[in-house]
Write an enzyme that holds these catalytic residues in place. Sequence first.
Site: not given
Length: 410
Positions: A124, A197-200, A218
């Site tokens: 996570d 969470w899909g970042q970067a 989420d």
Amino acid sequence: MFLWLASLLFASSALTRDNFIRTAEQLIELGLSELGYEYVNMDEWWSAAEIGRDNKTLRLRHNEETFPGGLKSVADDVHELGLKIGIYADSGTYTCGKRSGSLYYEEIDAMTWDEWCMDYVKVDNCNIPETWAQDLWNGCHPDYDRPWGQNGTCADMTRQPPEWWNWKWSSQKVRHDRMRDALAKLNRTIVLSICNWGQAHVEQWGNETAVSWRMTDDIDANWVRIIEILAYNTFYLNYVDFWGHNDMDMLQIGNGNLSLAEARTHFSLWAALKSPLLISTPLEDLSERELAILKNKDLIDFNQDPIFGKPATPYKWGTNPDWTYNKTFLAEFYAGQSSQGFLVLMFNPFNNTEFKVANWGEVPGLPGGFSYWVKNMWSGEDIGCMERVSMQVGPHDTAVLLVGGKCSAP
Ligand SMILES: *[C@@H]1O[C@H](CO)[C@@H](O)[C@H](O)[C@H]1NC(C)=O
Ligand SMILES: *[C@@H]1O[C@H](CO)[C@@H](O)[C@H](O)[C@H]1NC(C)=O
Ligand SMILES: *[C@@H]1O[C@H](CO)[C@@H](O)[C@H](O)[C@H]1NC(C)=O
Ligand SMILES: *[C@@H]1O[C@H](CO)[C@@H](O)[C@H](O)[C@H]1NC(C)=O
Ligand SMILES: *[C@@H]1O[C@H](CO)[C@@H](O)[C@H](O)[C@H]1NC(C)=O
Ligand SMILES: *[C@@H]1O[C@H](CO)[C@@H](O)[C@H](O)[C@H]1NC(C)=O
Ligand SMILES: *[C@@H]1O[C@H](CO)[C@@H](O)[C@H](O)[C@H]1NC(C)=O
């Protein structure tokens, strides 16, 4: 063949040794394991609160109240049942639930899970220290309410990196690669599933780091959220192939108030886009019809195809022009190739029944002007030799057709 199906017992006080083993047994009793749901995973809360690490060995400690005897014995029992086991960790200082995180302890933690005989770890993204959050750009993400341009690209230029920037240089990747490298030193295979969470723009580098990467914040057992996640993912399917998957998050079938049609759409598209299929509901509460959705063998076979690794992709949007990013009116027509032929999906975003037509000539790779043998993957019915298929599709439902071999003209 590598299977990335799994059943997941979601974070909660319900995470105890007994419930965990019971879930593993249910996967077998309900006939889910033989379809490929072979990982039993735990999320947050397996580890000891407060002083989460042993102060001499620095190893993570389990929660003795909920997992008396530790996790090795749980893994042994799960393996005895012929299944695999997944654990949860965090790439920051603390997990989202304030248990000890794995940052700077990657090697110790990987060795600990090796000793405990773990097969899978979800990592996570909570509680990241400042020093690791220095990228000026977090990437474009629908959950941050940024304005959207064409093709789901971010239109907010103040948050856009300069042209020379490569998302592979992001501190997110460096941080998650630490765990990849620690796991690679083990003799045991522990599958890494990352959740940032899909970042970067994780889809641009996730395949170098893990076997799956979460694409968004989420999910929720809520129709609007489910199709919003789907709408986003339709723009990033080129990054999916064998060994690397956009994780569209856990299946919500059995949770909330999804209708059966909504549950069919959820499962059809998650399977067709080759997301990991992670069940996340108490298995004993599933209705017969919900269970039947999770057991759709044709869709599971497409998701796990041994020869074709690419997902189904949209071939036509429908209501809006192609490549329009719209959270409600997203792509309605999808197709993909498998060992069995072509999968063709027709999704109805409307609140009323719609008449939809699958024209073979529009499907990439499927020569038009011919008739093909067609099976309805939800009813199981052989529709026969068809030049095209016209169907009524109910509100929020998805029709799934298997288009097999060419047939001679009738
Ligand atoms: C180290 O852990 C032991 C056992 O949990 C505990 O009794 C002891 O107080 C701890 N020592 C320190 C310095 O925290
Ligand atoms: C959107 O994506 C499609 C498919 O990749 C491409 O053909 C089209 O040029 C893109 N449009 C823009 C504005 O980038
Ligand atoms: C992996 O196996 C090799 C050969 O059996 C052994 O020499 C090595 O120590 C093992 N490594 C670990 C981390 O257990
Ligand atoms: C992801 O990496 C694997 C090798 O680990 C490779 O076979 C696959 O083609 C890659 N996926 C994409 C979309 O490039
Ligand atoms: C389902 O739940 C959502 C959100 O809680 C609510 O807005 C919606 O009205 C509910 N739908 C039904 C059919 O009960
Ligand atoms: C989404 O598409 C519908 C149908 O074309 C349109 O009415 C609506 O304005 C669009 N929404 C956005 C936010 O563009
Ligand atoms: C369907 O009905 C809901 C609730 O009445 C409404 O919010 C939504 O906009 C409708 N969706 C479409 C696609 O018309």
